[in-house]
Design a protein around this motif. Sequence first.
Motif: not given
Length: 186
Positions: A29-36, A52-60, A74-83
């Motif tokens: 599973f790839d987070l970017d693909r799942e988001m798209d 970016w806030l809307a992005f981060r909410e969907l990412e979570y 699972c491939a996380l997003g480039g910034g996932t672990v920053r939060y």
Amino acid sequence: MNVYLSGLIGSGKTTLGEGLAARLGRPFFDLDREMDAALGRSFHDLVREQGWLAFRELEYGIVKRFTALDRAVCALGGGTVRYAWNRDALRGRGMLVFLEADLATLAARVRAADRPRVNPGVSLEEDLAAIWAAAEPLYRAADLTYRTDRGASAEQELDELTPLLPERGAQRRAPTVARRTSRATS
């Protein structure tokens, strides 16, 4: 136990994630693909239109779905672990692998990609440097660090990385597989 790949944009999360999943016989599973897929369009549009806030909410939400999986890569997003909320969701739910590469390599890999900048109005190199300066300890808090900027092919990297991943069992701190140089990614 899931395997979660983290790292800055261009670190190889998707490429190595697909290969690891195939070698381990696990789903990928790839987070970017799942988001798209969730949006029905590119997440770049979401960032452009809602920020970016809307992005981060969907990412979570996607991260929480990933943690409900079993034995997935699972491939996380480039910034996932920053939060913190993402780190909290991931904690204890699998092995976190940080894919590390120097900033010049990352920039070269993503130069052609039209990705939204975290820090608007700066060059790709400046954006990566600012992210790294602010979040290096968060990336390094992974269970395993693996360098992807040594000139090895994806197959060679998979040959090295695959045996380091436990097939099953308890969480443990795995050794770092990196040729550390002083501030190699800065």
